[in-house]
Motif scaffolding. Structure first.
Motif, PDB file in Angstrom:
ATOM      1  N   ALA A  64       0.858  -1.185   0.000  1.00  0.00           N
ATOM      2  CA  ALA A  64       0.000   0.000   0.000  1.00  0.00           C
ATOM      3  C   ALA A  64       0.895   1.235   0.000  1.00  0.00           C
ATOM      4  O   ALA A  64       1.832   1.329   0.796  1.00  0.00           O
ATOM      5  CB  ALA A  64      -0.914   0.001   1.220  1.00  0.00           C
ATOM      6  N   ARG A  66       0.873   5.732  -0.907  1.00  0.00           N
ATOM      7  CA  ARG A  66       0.076   6.925  -1.207  1.00  0.00           C
ATOM      8  C   ARG A  66       0.823   7.801  -2.206  1.00  0.00           C
ATOM      9  O   ARG A  66       2.023   8.025  -2.073  1.00  0.00           O
ATOM     10  CB  ARG A  66      -0.221   7.711   0.074  1.00  0.00           C
ATOM     11  CG  ARG A  66      -1.171   8.898  -0.131  1.00  0.00           C
ATOM     12  CD  ARG A  66      -1.611   9.469   1.209  1.00  0.00           C
ATOM     13  NE  ARG A  66      -2.408   8.510   1.952  1.00  0.00           N
ATOM     14  CZ  ARG A  66      -3.708   8.338   1.765  1.00  0.00           C
ATOM     15  NH1 ARG A  66      -4.358   9.052   0.850  1.00  0.00           N
ATOM     16  NH2 ARG A  66      -4.368   7.454   2.480  1.00  0.00           N
ATOM     17  N   ASP A 108      -7.842   2.781  -3.282  1.00  0.00           N
ATOM     18  CA  ASP A 108      -8.814   2.896  -2.200  1.00  0.00           C
ATOM     19  C   ASP A 108     -10.031   3.691  -2.664  1.00  0.00           C
ATOM     20  O   ASP A 108      -9.913   4.659  -3.423  1.00  0.00           O
ATOM     21  CB  ASP A 108      -8.166   3.578  -0.996  1.00  0.00           C
ATOM     22  CG  ASP A 108      -8.887   3.241   0.301  1.00  0.00           C
ATOM     23  OD1 ASP A 108      -9.770   2.368   0.275  1.00  0.00           O
ATOM     24  OD2 ASP A 108      -8.569   3.850   1.335  1.00  0.00           O
TER      25      ASP A 108
END
Length: 293
Positions: A64, A66, A108
């Motif tokens: 994961a 960002r 997401d």
């Protein structure tokens, strides 16, 4: 006879109930994995819906990460869907690297409160040696860019301009369309800069109209030439190698052998490097930093 049959039937029901209760004392996972956070103890009572541990499939891990909204725009297609671009996850272990290939999988559905950008997930194909919670370096292979050049990031001014060498070796400012920043390198659109010579490292002393004496690191290197987009020569320089005293080498080897956090594959590579006559200085520096030396 009826009483006997009734008694036998009751015993059968009791036996079935006992077998059911016995079966409920065993928990069987739907897949092979590694247990983490186990709270069950021998002789302890288990309540309904109590979590006894967490089962992790080490072969089915995700990364994961960002990215900013601008960066995310480079990862989607014309229809707004996330492209399944190949990625490479790198885990640094005492100077050695564990590498796993993968692909972008999903994004997401919502942006959390107080956050910005997009949270993107990538699946790893063979994450051997990786564990949940590891911090990795992620490299994403974007689609090829046409009509661009790679230049030092220091060549781009805060106003997105470059200093171009003009007639009589005088500088002039020219706009540069900045597409990417990659460490100390930048990718710009060539456009009108094709074939022009630019200042690769700006300073407050340089500006438009100033006459300079060009110092060319590579003869004839211009924006758009192959030399401008070739890999940095520094990448070809082998890391510094050093000699170790027997005592220092023994201390490093002992620390690595006793490490319980290092995966076996990475440990074998580091130990092999430490047993060479000369050892990469970067590996020694990182191990001694963990040792507190």
């Amino acid at each position: 006879v009826d009483r006997a049959e009734t008694a036998v039937e009751r015993q059968r029901v009791a036996l079935a109930d006992a077998r059911r209760r016995l079966a409920e004392t065993e928990l069987r996972a739907g897949f092979a994995g590694v247990l983490s956070g186990v709270t069950a103890v021998a002789g302890g009572l288990v309540t309904k819906n109590e979590k006894l541990g967490e089962l992790i499939d080490p072969a089915a891990l995700e990364v994961a990460f960002r990215v900013s909204t601008t960066q995310y725009a480079r990862l989607i297609d014309a229809g707004g869907a996330l492209m399944r671009l190949p990625i490479e996850a790198v885990l640094d272990v005492y100077g050695a690297e564990l590498v796993a290939q993968g692909v972008l999988a999903r994004v997401d559905a919502a942006v959390g409160a107080g956050l910005s950008g997009r949270l993107v997930f990538a699946t790893l194909d063979d994450p051997r040696g990786f564990r949940p919670g590891d911090f990795v370096t992620l490299r994403i292979e974007e689609p090829p860019l046409d009509g661009v050049a790679e230049v030092p990031a220091a060549a781009i001014g805060t106003d997105d301009t470059v200093l171009v060498l003009g007639p009589e070796d005088r500088l002039r400012a020219a706009p540069a369309e900045l597409l990417r920043r990659q460490g100390d390198r930048a990718i710009i659109r060539v456009g009108a800069l094709a074939g022009r010579e630019i200042v690769t490292e700006r300073s407050p002393l340089l500006g438009a109209g100033i006459k300079v004496r060009p110092i060319r690191a590579t003869a004839g290197a211009r924006v758009g030439d192959a030399a401008m987009t070739a890999p940095d020569e520094a990448a070809a320089i082998v890391g510094e190698m050093i000699d170790l005293t027997p005592e220092r080498r023994a201390g490093l080897v002992a620390f690595v052998e006793q490490s319980r956090q290092m995966p076996a594959e990475a440990k074998a590579r580091v130990l092999a490097a430490l047993r060479e006559t000369r050892v990469p200085a970067e590996i020694v520096r990182r191990i001694e930093a963990r040792m507190g030396g």
